[in-house]
Design a protein around this motif. Structure first.
Motif: not given
Length: 271
Positions: A59-64, A70-77, A232-234
């Motif tokens: 969904l959002v391209g983040i890999d836990p 924290f910066a990557s999690m904010v990018a989910i927005g 998120v990758d960016i």
């Protein structure tokens, strides 16, 4: 372009733009607040649930499973389904308004018989919605900036890191807007044009989601627009994916050109 058409298009767009700008701004501020309050619990929960990890990657391209900052999690927005829904709604409504909306309402004979070329109508409308997309993109960044300063967070929010994803966000929106204008130039009913583009967007979203669970579908992800938008990758890599931006802009430009060609040559139905 034509100045009168520009003013008319802006007048028809400004109310919706203002409303959605406030919505996007408020959403990003609230999102930063929630992430700041719950980031630790969320990361622990995600790492304990492999299925949830797959859903998040889809969904959002983040890999836990990797280092989640924290910066990557904010990018989910910047890729949250709510934000995408707001942007897509704006693009579908505005980009289909003049190219098929006038014809759908039966007033194209008035608009297109004015001493203004069809190319001027098409390009003037494009300038307005491209500018509006830039405003909405800046609103997302402003929301992150405000949220980072208004609320306590595990680490400072570096607003500068979130300027790079805006380039991809504008490129994504431009591709969708150009696709909508192209579809509208071939159809005479606004509902049909919106349905065609919306179906393509939902299919892209679904394909991107299912590819995380069905490896055979992964090669097909390149056909969807979300494959080329990974904020998120960016933020994590602190680098702009120029290849993805180029693909979005070039495909959008091709669709825009086809739509312009069709709009300048189409017949206006009597009813």
């Amino acid at each position: 372009m034509n100045r009168a058409v520009l003013r008319r298009a802006f007048r028809d767009t400004r109310a919706l733009l203002l409303a959605l700008t406030l919505v996007v701004l408020g959403f990003e501020v609230l999102f930063v607040f929630v992430i700041g309050e719950l980031s630790g619990q969320l990361i622990a929960f995600w790492k304990q649930m492999p299925f949830v990890s797959k859903v998040l990657r889809a969904l959002v391209g983040i890999d836990p499973g990797r280092d989640v900052s924290f910066a990557s999690m904010v990018a989910i927005g910047l890729i949250h389904p709510f934000l995408l829904a707001v942007l897509w709604t704006f693009l579908l409504v505005v980009c289909s308004r003049d190219t098929v909306g006038e014809i759908d309402r039966g007033t194209a004979d008035l608009l297109l018989t004015l001493p203004v070329s069809r190319a001027a109508v098409y390009t003037s409308t494009t300038v307005v919605w491209i500018g509006a997309v830039a405003v909405l993109a800046l609103a997302t960044w402003a929301g992150i900036w405000i949220g980072g300063r208004a609320f306590d967070s595990p680490e400072p929010v570096d607003a500068g890191r979130y300027l790079r994803p805006l380039i991809s966000l504008v490129a994504l929106s431009a591709a969708i807007g150009c696709a909508t204008m192209c579809a509208s130039s071939f159809l005479v009913r606004r509902g049909y044009a919106i349905a065609v583009v919306l179906a393509a967007l939902l299919l892209s979203f679904l394909l991107n989601f299912l590819a995380a669970f069905v490896p055979l579908l992964q090669p097909l992800c390149v056909l969807g627009v979300l494959y080329y938008y990974r904020p998120v990758d960016i933020v994590r890599d602190n680098a702009i994916p120029w290849r993805d931006v180029t693909v979005l802009l070039s495909s959008g430009a091709a669709l825009w050109t086809i739509g312009l060609w069709r709009f300048c040559r189409r017949d206006i139905p009597a009813a």
